[in-house]
Design an enzyme around this catalytic site. Structure first.
Site, short mmCIF file in Angstrom:
data_model
loop_
_atom_site.label_atom_id
_atom_site.label_comp_id
_atom_site.label_asym_id
_atom_site.label_seq_id
_atom_site.Cartn_x
_atom_site.Cartn_y
_atom_site.Cartn_z
N ASP A 110 -20.53 -18.96 -25.78
CA ASP A 110 -19.24 -18.98 -25.10
C ASP A 110 -18.53 -17.64 -25.24
OD1 ASP A 110 -17.17 -20.77 -23.79
OD2 ASP A 110 -16.03 -20.12 -25.55
N GLU A 167 -22.26 -16.13 -22.07
CA GLU A 167 -21.18 -16.17 -21.09
C GLU A 167 -20.33 -14.92 -21.30
OE1 GLU A 167 -17.61 -19.19 -19.72
OE2 GLU A 167 -17.78 -18.59 -21.83
N ASP A 222 -24.20 -25.27 -27.44
CA ASP A 222 -23.11 -24.37 -27.10
C ASP A 222 -22.63 -23.68 -28.37
OD1 ASP A 222 -21.04 -23.15 -25.53
OD2 ASP A 222 -21.02 -24.94 -24.28
N HIS A 252 -18.82 -26.60 -16.03
CA HIS A 252 -17.69 -27.36 -16.55
C HIS A 252 -16.36 -26.64 -16.35
CE1 HIS A 252 -18.57 -24.51 -19.70
NE2 HIS A 252 -17.43 -24.79 -20.30
N ASP A 253 -16.38 -25.35 -16.01
CA ASP A 253 -15.16 -24.59 -15.80
C ASP A 253 -14.88 -24.29 -14.32
OD1 ASP A 253 -14.37 -24.35 -18.47
OD2 ASP A 253 -15.56 -22.54 -18.78
#
Length: 585
Positions: free
Chosen positions: A219, A272, A111, A344-345
């Site tokens: 991210d 993302e 990440d 995860h979100d």
């Protein structure tokens, strides 16, 4: 297909990047497996489960952040990009994980969080120390607003709000100026307009690639480019829009040149990107532009959100099909899709899109079949492959996510001031139950022992109480196993070029329950039909099934009449190979 045609298609399949036929598994390290009993998942725990992931059949593991962090946002506030947080292990343990994964044919995707750092990162510590520090311009600093601005005199530069509630500007008393943070105040945004920032990030990325990692999930990467006139302007807020500036393409192309160009092997880059359009995505993922391989977009997971993400709206299947179908069509000729329904979100997909009680197995496997048969790279979030569900903790004190806690605090305070019904504590808590990020962050449910087999200690967040029934051991032993269904889907993507590369055509776009489409490559056509409802489907299927081969279904095979009228049971999904192109498209 003739043998020659089959060989030609397989040759095309093999010549495409590995990620076109791959499946990626996301691990949220804090919640996956704890090897030392401290209640927090770690690298040793992940390494102990590599055989499980290899058996599932995935090709790559995306690790959410494992860098040193104060953990205000569970690791997305990084204070050292080139080390491992002791809570997860050490660099030596990371190297051991990398070696063990590679020995099983599993790639490791890190990440990359470079829109912002932790406020404890040495870069920010220097930046805030004085207005003339060499790293001052590594972050976005602005003086207090003056009388001509939209902000109050002595207040923040403008009215931008953070994604985690509250203002996006925090006054730092050391220099009496505000710094920008699109997320928590402990996550100051880096100023990518400064070339020194970009060089430092590229150096760090090269360091990880040299260590052997296989790529990066980036991210909120589109936020690194800020529309400068908005950062410095007097506007009251972003108005729900994106801060993304036009420099983003220059930055990503520069990143590719400085980090990936000239390296042997293929590295996966997935960005993302909240708020981007299909047209944006074509630019980002066009191989000729050398930016990123694919993106995570948010359109389809925003359709059931009202005033905020915690105001849940009823699901509209036609709207979901329209969204996903538009992205399939928009990236059909240029670019590539990433495929996901939870991470995860996001809440658990079987609770959000399915029926997590009476038809948990059926709806979990239906959405798996639907998603994995779209064109793009599928992402499995840990626990998805056994049908894990949302959790309903009784008290807000049981939750850990900063976004949910801030929302609850602010909404209840508003209720105390105004008495608005939709801000009442019970109503706000129900929104957290439905849409909160901790739904995805409760411990992985391995078995029915204490704490779902996640830890021998006290977990950092409690396990979902349903772990005694929903767990890996029970699912793999069951006659109807979600895990085994995912295995078969992954095998299909690995072995059938049409699954990876075939053209996509949506059928019955306005039907309220039927999700149907075809995938076509050469003379082969695959048909997906799925009944996303609690009641049997009564309308005919949109194809003549004479001579069709049922490749996969989530119910015992039904007798087929050959007329296309065989009903689908509640939450039933089927994948056919059609004898000829008979689908009505």
């Amino acid at each position: 297909m003739t043998n020659a045609a089959t060989a030609a298609v397989h040759g095309e399949h093999d010549s495409n990047p590995w990620w076109t036929r791959a499946v990626v598994y996301q691990v949220y390290p804090r919640s996956f497996a704890d090897s030392n009993g401290d209640g927090i998942g770690d690298l040793g725990g992940i390494r102990s489960k590599l055989d499980y992931l290899a058996e599932l059949g995935v090709d790559a593991i995306w690790l959410s952040p494992v860098y040193p962090s104060p953990q205000h946002d569970n690791g997305y506030d990084i204070k050292d990009y080139q080390d491992i947080d002791p809570v997860f292990g050490s660099l030596a343990e990371f190297d051991a994980l990398l070696t063990a994964a590679h020995s099983r044919g599993l790639k490791i995707i890190m990440d990359l969080v470079v829109n912002h750092t932790s406020d404890e990162h040495p870069w920010f510590v220097e930046s805030r120390s004085s207005k003339d520090n060499p790293k001052r311009d590594w972050y976005w600093w602005r003086p207090t607003a003056d009388a001509s601005s939209a902000g109050a005199v002595g207040g923040p530069p403008n009215g931008w709000g953070s994604a985690f509630s509250g203002p996006a500007w925090t006054l730092d008393p050391i220099t009496d100026e505000y710094y920008l943070h699109l997320f928590a105040r402990q996550q100051p945004d880096l100023n990518w307009e400064n070339p020194e920032v970009r060089r430092a990030v590229y150096t760090m990325m090269n360091w990880w690639l040299d260590r052997g990692v296989d790529g990066f999930r980036m991210d909120v990467i589109n936020f690194i480019a800020k529309r400068a006139e908005l950062v410095s302007g007097p506007q009251a807020s972003l108005g729900g829009g994106s801060p993304m500036g036009p420099q983003i393409h220059d930055y990503l192309q520069e990143m590719h040149r400085e980090v990936f160009a000239g390296r042997t092997g293929e590295h996966l880059t997935v960005g993302e990107m909240p708020g981007v359009t299909v047209e944006d995505a074509r630019l980002f993922t066009d191989p000729a532009r050398a930016e990123v391989d694919m993106i995570f977009q948010f359109e389809h997971v925003s359709l059931d959100q009202g005033q905020t993400k915690f105001h849940f709206l009823p699901r509209s299947l036609p709207a979901l099909k329209a969204s996903l179908g538009r992205w399939q069509g928009g990236l059909a000729e240029t670019g590539w899709n990433s495929l996901y329904l939870n991470n995860h979100d996001q809440p658990r997909l079987v609770s959000r899109f399915g029926n997590d009680s009476e038809f948990r197995f059926e709806s979990a496997t239906l959405w798996a079949l639907v998603l994995h048969l779209h064109r793009g790279t599928p992402y499995i979030y840990q626990g998805e492959e056994i049908g894990m569900t949302n959790v309903h903790f009784e008290s807000i004190t049981d939750y850990r996510d900063i976004e949910s806690l801030n929302h609850y605090r602010e909404a209840v305070a508003e209720f105390d001031r105004t008495g608005q019904f939709d801000q009442a504590p019970a109503t706000v808590l129900e929104g957290v139950h439905t849409m909160g990020r901790d739904n995805a962050r409760t411990p992985m449910q391995w078995d029915d022992s204490a704490h779902a087999g996640f830890t021998s200690g006290t977990p950092w967040i409690a396990a979902n109480p349903n772990f005694a029934a929903v767990n890996v051991a029970a699912d793999r032993a069951a006659k109807r196993s979600v895990f085994r269904f995912y295995q078969r889907l992954i095998t299909l993507r690995h072995t059938l070029p049409t699954v990876a590369l075939g053209d996509f055509t949506m059928l019955e776009p306005n039907h309220e329950a039927l999700y149907a489409f075809t995938r076509t490559l050469g003379s082969e056509t695959l048909l997906v039909v799925a009944n996303a409802a609690d009641a049997p489907l009564t309308t005919p299927l949109p194809a003549d099934l004479s001579g069709a081969e049922l490749l996969l279904g989530n119910y015992p095979a039904a007798e087929q009449t050959g007329t296309g009228e065989a009903p689908l049971r509640a939450w039933e999904a089927r994948l056919y190979r059609l004898a000829t192109r008979t689908a009505n498209s």
